[in-house]
Every structure is written in C-alpha cells, then in structure tokens.
Write a protein that holds these residues in place. Sequence first.
Motif, PDB file in Angstrom:
ATOM      1  N   PRO A  58      52.236  34.349  33.031  1.00 50.43           N
ATOM      2  CA  PRO A  58      51.481  33.095  32.832  1.00 50.43           C
ATOM      3  C   PRO A  58      50.184  33.032  33.636  1.00 50.43           C
ATOM      4  CG  PRO A  58      53.829  32.635  33.017  1.00 50.43           C
ATOM      5  CD  PRO A  58      53.658  34.089  33.327  1.00 50.43           C
ATOM      6  N   LYS A  59      50.123  33.660  34.805  1.00 50.12           N
ATOM      7  CA  LYS A  59      48.880  33.681  35.575  1.00 50.12           C
ATOM      8  C   LYS A  59      47.769  34.380  34.802  1.00 50.12           C
ATOM      9  CE  LYS A  59      51.048  33.959  40.192  1.00 50.12           C
ATOM     10  NZ  LYS A  59      51.105  34.786  41.432  1.00 50.12           N
ATOM     11  N   LEU A  60      48.117  35.502  34.185  1.00 51.43           N
ATOM     12  CA  LEU A  60      47.130  36.245  33.409  1.00 51.43           C
ATOM     13  C   LEU A  60      46.650  35.433  32.210  1.00 51.43           C
ATOM     14  CD1 LEU A  60      48.746  39.819  33.331  1.00 51.43           C
ATOM     15  CD2 LEU A  60      47.139  38.912  34.989  1.00 51.43           C
ATOM     16  N   LEU A  61      47.582  34.798  31.522  1.00 52.04           N
ATOM     17  CA  LEU A  61      47.225  34.032  30.325  1.00 52.04           C
ATOM     18  C   LEU A  61      46.383  32.812  30.675  1.00 52.04           C
ATOM     19  CD1 LEU A  61      50.622  34.190  28.391  1.00 52.04           C
ATOM     20  CD2 LEU A  61      48.589  35.620  28.074  1.00 52.04           C
ATOM     21  N   LEU A  71      43.002  34.037  31.213  1.00 50.03           N
ATOM     22  CA  LEU A  71      42.428  34.515  29.953  1.00 50.03           C
ATOM     23  C   LEU A  71      41.913  33.351  29.108  1.00 50.03           C
ATOM     24  CD1 LEU A  71      42.145  37.313  28.526  1.00 50.03           C
ATOM     25  CD2 LEU A  71      44.195  36.723  27.239  1.00 50.03           C
ATOM     26  N   LYS A  72      42.616  32.240  29.139  1.00 50.68           N
ATOM     27  CA  LYS A  72      42.234  31.074  28.332  1.00 50.68           C
ATOM     28  C   LYS A  72      41.331  30.105  29.086  1.00 50.68           C
ATOM     29  CE  LYS A  72      46.755  31.337  26.028  1.00 50.68           C
ATOM     30  NZ  LYS A  72      48.059  30.646  25.812  1.00 50.68           N
ATOM     31  N   GLY A  73      41.029  30.432  30.340  1.00 49.27           N
ATOM     32  CA  GLY A  73      40.259  29.525  31.178  1.00 49.27           C
ATOM     33  C   GLY A  73      38.778  29.547  30.891  1.00 49.27           C
ATOM     34  N   PRO A  74      38.000  28.851  31.712  1.00 45.38           N
ATOM     35  CA  PRO A  74      36.562  28.693  31.494  1.00 45.38           C
ATOM     36  C   PRO A  74      35.752  29.969  31.690  1.00 45.38           C
ATOM     37  CG  PRO A  74      37.208  27.742  33.599  1.00 45.38           C
ATOM     38  CD  PRO A  74      38.469  28.104  32.892  1.00 45.38           C
ATOM     39  N   GLN A  75      36.357  31.016  32.286  1.00 46.79           N
ATOM     40  CA  GLN A  75      35.609  32.253  32.513  1.00 46.79           C
ATOM     41  C   GLN A  75      35.308  33.011  31.228  1.00 46.79           C
ATOM     42  OE1 GLN A  75      36.702  34.601  36.137  1.00 46.79           O
ATOM     43  NE2 GLN A  75      38.542  33.335  36.079  1.00 46.79           N
ATOM     44  N   LYS A  76      36.060  32.708  30.146  1.00 44.96           N
ATOM     45  CA  LYS A  76      35.887  33.388  28.861  1.00 44.96           C
ATOM     46  C   LYS A  76      36.043  34.908  29.022  1.00 44.96           C
ATOM     47  CE  LYS A  76      34.904  29.555  26.693  1.00 44.96           C
ATOM     48  NZ  LYS A  76      35.850  28.959  25.736  1.00 44.96           N
ATOM     49  N   SER A  91      45.284  49.049  38.118  1.00 42.24           N
ATOM     50  CA  SER A  91      46.421  48.223  37.697  1.00 42.24           C
ATOM     51  C   SER A  91      46.617  48.315  36.187  1.00 42.24           C
ATOM     52  CB  SER A  91      46.176  46.764  38.093  1.00 42.24           C
ATOM     53  OG  SER A  91      47.160  45.921  37.506  1.00 42.24           O
ATOM     54  N   GLY A  92      47.858  48.534  35.785  1.00 43.39           N
ATOM     55  CA  GLY A  92      48.192  48.558  34.361  1.00 43.39           C
ATOM     56  C   GLY A  92      48.757  47.245  33.871  1.00 43.39           C
ATOM     57  N   PHE A  93      48.650  46.205  34.694  1.00 41.11           N
ATOM     58  CA  PHE A  93      49.143  44.866  34.331  1.00 41.11           C
ATOM     59  C   PHE A  93      47.935  44.048  33.895  1.00 41.11           C
ATOM     60  CE2 PHE A  93      51.684  40.972  36.032  1.00 41.11           C
ATOM     61  CZ  PHE A  93      52.068  40.660  34.736  1.00 41.11           C
ATOM     62  N   ARG A  94      47.732  43.886  32.579  1.00 39.56           N
ATOM     63  CA  ARG A  94      46.508  43.294  32.060  1.00 39.56           C
ATOM     64  C   ARG A  94      46.792  42.435  30.826  1.00 39.56           C
ATOM     65  NH1 ARG A  94      41.975  48.130  32.743  1.00 39.56           N
ATOM     66  NH2 ARG A  94      42.538  48.643  34.887  1.00 39.56           N
ATOM     67  N   ALA A  95      45.936  41.451  30.628  1.00 43.89           N
ATOM     68  CA  ALA A  95      46.003  40.608  29.443  1.00 43.89           C
ATOM     69  C   ALA A  95      44.670  40.684  28.705  1.00 43.89           C
ATOM     70  CB  ALA A  95      46.321  39.155  29.829  1.00 43.89           C
ATOM     71  N   GLY A 153      29.845  44.155  27.046  1.00 46.67           N
ATOM     72  CA  GLY A 153      29.658  42.714  27.024  1.00 46.67           C
ATOM     73  C   GLY A 153      30.893  41.876  27.238  1.00 46.67           C
ATOM     74  N   PHE A 154      32.010  42.484  27.612  1.00 43.60           N
ATOM     75  CA  PHE A 154      33.234  41.720  27.864  1.00 43.60           C
ATOM     76  C   PHE A 154      33.279  41.301  29.329  1.00 43.60           C
ATOM     77  CE2 PHE A 154      34.284  44.117  24.098  1.00 43.60           C
ATOM     78  CZ  PHE A 154      35.090  43.277  23.359  1.00 43.60           C
ATOM     79  N   ARG A 155      33.717  40.081  29.540  1.00 52.75           N
ATOM     80  CA  ARG A 155      33.916  39.583  30.887  1.00 52.75           C
ATOM     81  C   ARG A 155      35.270  40.062  31.398  1.00 52.75           C
ATOM     82  NH1 ARG A 155      31.654  38.022  35.621  1.00 52.75           N
ATOM     83  NH2 ARG A 155      33.055  36.641  36.772  1.00 52.75           N
ATOM     84  N   VAL A 156      35.294  40.637  32.599  1.00 53.58           N
ATOM     85  CA  VAL A 156      36.532  41.099  33.221  1.00 53.58           C
ATOM     86  C   VAL A 156      36.861  40.176  34.391  1.00 53.58           C
ATOM     87  CG1 VAL A 156      37.680  43.007  34.409  1.00 53.58           C
ATOM     88  CG2 VAL A 156      36.053  43.476  32.558  1.00 53.58           C
ATOM     89  N   ALA A 157      38.077  39.640  34.401  1.00 55.45           N
ATOM     90  CA  ALA A 157      38.514  38.749  35.473  1.00 55.45           C
ATOM     91  C   ALA A 157      39.772  39.313  36.126  1.00 55.45           C
ATOM     92  CB  ALA A 157      38.781  37.339  34.928  1.00 55.45           C
ATOM     93  N   GLU A 158      40.088  38.799  37.307  1.00 53.27           N
ATOM     94  CA  GLU A 158      41.293  39.212  38.030  1.00 53.27           C
ATOM     95  C   GLU A 158      42.037  37.998  38.556  1.00 53.27           C
ATOM     96  OE1 GLU A 158      41.063  43.317  40.253  1.00 53.27           O
ATOM     97  OE2 GLU A 158      39.396  42.063  40.898  1.00 53.27           O
ATOM     98  N   VAL A 159      43.345  38.131  38.630  1.00 51.95           N
ATOM     99  CA  VAL A 159      44.175  37.154  39.340  1.00 51.95           C
ATOM    100  C   VAL A 159      45.146  37.932  40.218  1.00 51.95           C
ATOM    101  CG1 VAL A 159      44.004  35.378  37.554  1.00 51.95           C
ATOM    102  CG2 VAL A 159      45.854  37.042  37.445  1.00 51.95           C
ATOM    103  N   PHE A 160      45.531  37.326  41.318  1.00 53.12           N
ATOM    104  CA  PHE A 160      46.487  37.996  42.188  1.00 53.12           C
ATOM    105  C   PHE A 160      47.872  37.955  41.560  1.00 53.12           C
ATOM    106  CE2 PHE A 160      49.781  37.578  45.501  1.00 53.12           C
ATOM    107  CZ  PHE A 160      49.689  38.860  46.032  1.00 53.12           C
ATOM    108  N   THR A 161      48.531  39.112  41.528  1.00 52.22           N
ATOM    109  CA  THR A 161      49.909  39.188  41.041  1.00 52.22           C
ATOM    110  C   THR A 161      50.730  40.047  42.000  1.00 52.22           C
ATOM    111  OG1 THR A 161      49.317  41.072  39.619  1.00 52.22           O
ATOM    112  CG2 THR A 161      49.358  38.890  38.591  1.00 52.22           C
TER     113      THR A 161
END
Length: 365
Positions: free
Chosen positions: A219-222, A225-230, A276-280, A310-318
């Motif tokens: 759920p953190k990744l999702l 992913l759906k947040g304002p960072q696009k 990391s291979g944990f990605r959404a 042109g893709f935005r890459v984001a990270e969250v702590f897991t």
Amino acid sequence: MMIPGSFFVDKIQIFSIIFSLFIFFFIFSLVKNKRIREEYSLLWFALSLFLLYLSFDRFAIDRLGQLFGVAYSPSVLTLLTTGFTFLLLIHLTVVVTRLSEQSKELIQEMGLSRCGPAEKSSELLVIVPSYNEEENIAQVIEDLTSIEIPLDIVVINDGSMDNTSHVARSGKRVLVIDLPKNLGIGGAVQTGFKYAERNNYNFAVQFDGDGQHIAGEIPKLLEALKGPQKAGMVIGSRFLESRQGYRSTFPRRIGIRLFQTVNSLLIGQRVTDNTSGFRAYDRRAIEFLARYYPHDYPEPEAVILLGRNGFRVAEVFTVMRCRQGGGSSIAGIIGVYYMIKVLLAILMTALRKPVPGGRNGRCRG
C-alpha cells in the motif's frame, strides 16, 4: 611461367588464384542454396576478392606495407588477417545479439500462450519472478494473499529446475507462467509486464520470489504511485530511513552507493535504492517496459531508462527481510562482473536517444 605481353606468373600465384576463386564460388553456392544469408556472406565475398587481388598482383604486399608503414611487408598479412577476424567476430556478435533477442521473445510468447485465459479480479497485478524458489514461493504467495487490498498474482517461473511451478500452483488466486528456458530476471519481469499490458492492468507491483519483500508494504508503493508526484515508477527503498530489518553485505553496500551516485547524476533525480526489486508501476510504465525492459539484472538500468524517457521515479521507505532461503545469484566474483556490466549498461542507456513510447509519446503497438 610468362604470359606474353602481360606479367610473370609462378606456380604459387596459380594455386592462389584457384584457391581464391574456389572460396568465392563456394560462398556464392552457399548463398544461392540458402545455406548462408546474403547479409552474412558479405565479409566472405570481400575476403575472397581481396585474396584474388593479392594473387594477381605480385607486389601488393609490398605496396600495402609501404601504405601502412610496415617495415617487414609480410607482416601486412598478419595485420589484415587480424583485422578480418575482428570484423568477423563483431559481425557474429551482432548476429548472436539479434538471435538472443528473438529467442527471448519466442520463449516469452511460449510461456504466455500456455497460461490460459486471464481471470482478472483487480486493477493491480503483482508480478513475482521466480527461479528455483521452491523453498520460498509458498510463503511469498501466502504473504500476498493475506493483505486486504484486491490484487491478482502472476508467478513467472523462469525455467526453474526444482518444484517452483508445482508449489506456486498450489497457492490461492495465483496464475503461473512457465517459461521453457531461463531468461534471467529481466526477461522474467518483462514477461509479467507483457501479461499486465495484454490484460489491461492499471497498476503492477514487482515482488521478488525469495521472501525478502513484505506484502504489507505494497500500500505504501500504491499510495505514492497515485499521489501528486505523478510517478511512473515507485521504488521500495531500504535506505530512506533507518535500515531496520535488512542490511546488505559490505560489498553490496558499496555497489548500491555507487549506483546511487551514478544514476542520480544521470537523470537528475535522487534514487537511494537502485537495486531494489520491490517496485510499483502505472499503466504507461507497464506499456513502456513491456517493450523496452532491460535484460539480466535490470533494476539500476531501468531507473535510467525510465528517467531518460520522461517518467518520474519516486521512492518510499519499505522494510525488507533477509533472504528466506537459497542463495544469491550475484555473490563473490560474479558481483564484481555484475557491477561492471551494469555500469556499462547504465552509461549506454544514458547516451542513447529516448525511445518511442515514453511519457511524451504514445507507445507503439
């Protein structure tokens, strides 16, 4: 032997001319009978014609020696032979690379064609690449099915030699795609992207089959992913906060820091956990990577590929666990080779022009 009005011809020239003509017409016959494709015969035709020229011109070696500044003229033959060998090897490498890509696509299509009709129950697909994960895959599936968010699971059995496929099929709500040959992590994950694209999933999560990732962190990744960072891709990072629950070996940490520095410089986005291979992924990233996903150990290269297109890459702590069973495929000296190879791949990806199908363009069918 003297040919009137012409030039002196000795026995070695006669044999050389006959041999050169034999080579030329032998290659010609192979091409004519479709034993060799035309594009692969060009170097051999060039070689036979060059030998024919050397056979007719007694002083060709001397002229070539003067041209290249070689003191001992017969050394020109060694130089030319070495050059031809290098050209041939480069040509064969290009051919093998092309055949390897075609073989990968064929193996992927064989696996996808055997998996049967999709029973889609969610907009989220979890892709679990697995190779010889008999010890871990049951626990991974149980972990994924225990969380409350709706999701579909596809296990990509990457030509495993153990009972990974059988164990995975015994799980609930799991589709297993059996690849007949091992493609490596890149080919296996890309198979999952192709399945997700063809079945119109809006989101996909890459989730390792070795038990390191925790389903409760999805759920953190999702959310990101759906947040304002696009973001097109969200990486579950071990290094954004305190490193609880997981700690790499010292050599791996060096490699991770190296990839962090290089990738952040190349795409202008700070990425702390490139391996990391944990990605959404969102729908656009799924479509893009179904066509262009890197091979072998692709996670660091995929960061560059997406960033450059042109893709935005984001990270969250897991939080992640240590590997639950089996062994790593990049331990020891292989890890050094892996780092060198990936750094080269990263550099080449950064130097290439953006490919069609990025954020600023429509993916081609």
